[in-house]
Design a protein around this motif. Structure first.
Motif, PDB file in Angstrom:
ATOM      1  N   PRO A 146       0.883  -1.256  -0.122  1.00  0.00           N
ATOM      2  CA  PRO A 146       0.001  -0.012   0.149  1.00  0.00           C
ATOM      3  C   PRO A 146       0.987   1.105   0.135  1.00  0.00           C
ATOM      4  O   PRO A 146       1.634   1.510   1.052  1.00  0.00           O
ATOM      5  CB  PRO A 146      -0.815  -0.073   1.153  1.00  0.00           C
ATOM      6  CG  PRO A 146      -0.720  -1.500   1.784  1.00  0.00           C
ATOM      7  CD  PRO A 146       0.607  -1.982   1.349  1.00  0.00           C
ATOM      8  N   ASP A 147       0.712   1.913  -1.029  1.00  0.00           N
ATOM      9  CA  ASP A 147       1.180   3.429  -1.170  1.00  0.00           C
ATOM     10  C   ASP A 147       2.707   3.304  -1.089  1.00  0.00           C
ATOM     11  O   ASP A 147       3.555   4.263  -0.751  1.00  0.00           O
ATOM     12  CB  ASP A 147       0.897   4.551  -0.079  1.00  0.00           C
ATOM     13  CG  ASP A 147      -0.634   4.796   0.081  1.00  0.00           C
ATOM     14  OD1 ASP A 147      -1.167   4.769  -1.116  1.00  0.00           O
ATOM     15  OD2 ASP A 147      -1.199   4.682   0.896  1.00  0.00           O
ATOM     16  N   HIS A 148       3.352   2.197  -1.579  1.00  0.00           N
ATOM     17  CA  HIS A 148       4.725   1.851  -1.733  1.00  0.00           C
ATOM     18  C   HIS A 148       4.753   1.090  -3.328  1.00  0.00           C
ATOM     19  O   HIS A 148       3.904   0.669  -3.705  1.00  0.00           O
ATOM     20  CB  HIS A 148       5.322   1.079  -0.692  1.00  0.00           C
ATOM     21  CG  HIS A 148       5.622   1.702   0.457  1.00  0.00           C
ATOM     22  ND1 HIS A 148       4.704   2.317   1.583  1.00  0.00           N
ATOM     23  CD2 HIS A 148       6.518   2.474   0.827  1.00  0.00           C
ATOM     24  CE1 HIS A 148       5.252   2.876   2.447  1.00  0.00           C
ATOM     25  NE2 HIS A 148       6.562   3.113   2.237  1.00  0.00           N
ATOM     26  N   PRO A 149       6.292   1.376  -3.651  1.00  0.00           N
ATOM     27  CA  PRO A 149       6.479   0.736  -4.931  1.00  0.00           C
ATOM     28  C   PRO A 149       6.563  -0.885  -4.857  1.00  0.00           C
ATOM     29  O   PRO A 149       6.294  -1.463  -3.743  1.00  0.00           O
ATOM     30  CB  PRO A 149       7.823   1.261  -5.384  1.00  0.00           C
ATOM     31  CG  PRO A 149       8.466   1.701  -4.134  1.00  0.00           C
ATOM     32  CD  PRO A 149       7.503   2.161  -3.179  1.00  0.00           C
ATOM     33  N   ASN A 150       6.395  -1.348  -6.045  1.00  0.00           N
ATOM     34  CA  ASN A 150       6.438  -2.940  -6.371  1.00  0.00           C
ATOM     35  C   ASN A 150       7.618  -3.636  -6.197  1.00  0.00           C
ATOM     36  O   ASN A 150       7.915  -4.586  -6.867  1.00  0.00           O
ATOM     37  CB  ASN A 150       5.474  -3.595  -7.352  1.00  0.00           C
ATOM     38  CG  ASN A 150       5.861  -2.821  -8.554  1.00  0.00           C
ATOM     39  OD1 ASN A 150       7.128  -1.930  -8.720  1.00  0.00           O
ATOM     40  ND2 ASN A 150       5.147  -2.873  -9.616  1.00  0.00           N
ATOM     41  N   ILE A 151       8.671  -3.074  -5.205  1.00  0.00           N
ATOM     42  CA  ILE A 151       9.757  -3.723  -5.091  1.00  0.00           C
ATOM     43  C   ILE A 151       9.970  -4.177  -3.626  1.00  0.00           C
ATOM     44  O   ILE A 151       9.209  -3.862  -2.799  1.00  0.00           O
ATOM     45  CB  ILE A 151      11.183  -2.768  -5.445  1.00  0.00           C
ATOM     46  CG1 ILE A 151      10.982  -1.437  -4.489  1.00  0.00           C
ATOM     47  CG2 ILE A 151      11.044  -2.361  -6.669  1.00  0.00           C
ATOM     48  CD1 ILE A 151      12.272  -0.615  -4.640  1.00  0.00           C
ATOM     49  N   PRO A 152      10.499  -5.444  -3.680  1.00  0.00           N
ATOM     50  CA  PRO A 152      10.720  -6.075  -2.311  1.00  0.00           C
ATOM     51  C   PRO A 152      11.302  -5.246  -1.183  1.00  0.00           C
ATOM     52  O   PRO A 152      12.365  -4.497  -1.311  1.00  0.00           O
ATOM     53  CB  PRO A 152      11.514  -7.142  -2.330  1.00  0.00           C
ATOM     54  CG  PRO A 152      11.525  -7.578  -3.962  1.00  0.00           C
ATOM     55  CD  PRO A 152      11.469  -6.165  -4.609  1.00  0.00           C
ATOM     56  N   SER A 153      11.036  -5.141   0.121  1.00  0.00           N
ATOM     57  CA  SER A 153      11.404  -4.687   1.139  1.00  0.00           C
ATOM     58  C   SER A 153      12.381  -5.283   1.682  1.00  0.00           C
ATOM     59  O   SER A 153      12.496  -6.527   1.571  1.00  0.00           O
ATOM     60  CB  SER A 153      10.145  -3.916   2.097  1.00  0.00           C
ATOM     61  OG  SER A 153       9.735  -5.535   2.707  1.00  0.00           O
ATOM     62  N   GLU A 154      13.205  -4.692   2.846  1.00  0.00           N
ATOM     63  CA  GLU A 154      14.128  -5.453   3.555  1.00  0.00           C
ATOM     64  C   GLU A 154      13.273  -6.497   4.432  1.00  0.00           C
ATOM     65  O   GLU A 154      14.018  -7.633   4.476  1.00  0.00           O
ATOM     66  CB  GLU A 154      14.994  -4.594   4.506  1.00  0.00           C
ATOM     67  CG  GLU A 154      16.022  -5.173   5.316  1.00  0.00           C
ATOM     68  CD  GLU A 154      17.129  -5.935   4.668  1.00  0.00           C
ATOM     69  OE1 GLU A 154      17.160  -5.824   3.432  1.00  0.00           O
ATOM     70  OE2 GLU A 154      17.561  -6.917   5.150  1.00  0.00           O
TER      71      GLU A 154
END
Lengths: 90, 144
Positions: free
Chosen positions: B88-96
């Motif tokens: 949600p409200d973040h890009p579609n790249i994996p987070s840490e």
């Protein structure tokens, strides 16, 4: 003998097998059998401290062995053990 | 390294992410692999099992839900080949956090949801040494 079912991410380390019928009087013994047969599986199932990795869960039928007797849970003919990973992220 | 997903299933994933907004939504992708391509055949949408206060940026699929996924995959003659979740409200790249918890081999399809609207999805696989994610091509099959 009991059957142990392998999830897709671990099959490459078990010659592509989905399930194996192996001897084992309890869960610990069938795990020992499978890592002896496929040593590459060991590092994915166990941490450096030889404990099962936290995201590795084992079910006897539909019951988590944590709710039974853990690795000492006895197995009988025809039992099915499933290796199930927990999934998380953010 | 790619996944082939029917357009209608991708729409279901987008709708699922929009429904879960502003929290993260997640589920399982069932399918099979052939010549390096993963063909997604079915979805299993699941409840985000994280506690209320963490669901806006975390998701959890319990072992019990994974068990149901494995049983459903067996019933269909398929395998769990990946996990989808929304950012949600973040890009579609994996987070840490995604990297810390990911399991090599699975495909991780992430959909960015901006202001409640699903944008693009991207798929990733964790490197064997767990150091980073590798992008994989998403083929949207409009014929199914």
């Amino acid at each position: 003998m009991p059957t142990i079912k392998i999830p897709a991410p671990l099959r490459p380390y078990a010659d592509g097998q989905r399930a194996l019928i192996l001897p084992g009087r309890n869960v610990a013994e069938i795990l020992e059998e499978i890592v002896t047969l496929y040593p590459e599986l060991k590092k994915h199932l166990y941490g450096d401290d030889t404990q099962l990795r936290p995201f590795v869960n084992l079910f006897l039928g539909d019951e988590n062995i944590k709710e039974l007797q853990g690795l000492d849970t006895p197995l009988t003919e025809g039992d099915i053990i499933l290796i199930i990973p927990s999934i998380a992220g953010g | 390294m790619s996944i082939n997903i029917p357009a209608k299933l991708l729409i279901e994933i987008h709708t699922s992410g929009e429904t879960a907004y502003p929290e993260e939504g997640a589920g399982l992708m069932l399918g099979y692999e052939q010549n390096g391509v993963r063909y997604i055949q079915s979805l299993l949408k699941l409840e985000n099992a994280r506690e209320d206060s963490a669901r806006y940026n975390r998701y959890l699929i319990t072992a019990e839900d994974m068990l149901q996924g494995e049983l459903e995959a067996d019933r269909l003659g398929l395998s769990i080949v990946g996990i989808f979740h929304s950012h949600p409200d973040h890009p579609n790249i994996p987070s840490e956090n995604d990297r810390e918890w990911a399991i090599p081999w699975y495909s991780y399809l992430i959909t960015s949801i901006q202001a409640g609207q699903a944008l693009e999805s991207k798929s990733w696989r964790l490197a064997d040494d767990r150091s980073h994610f590798i992008p994989e091509k998403v083929i949207i099959n409009s014929n199914i």
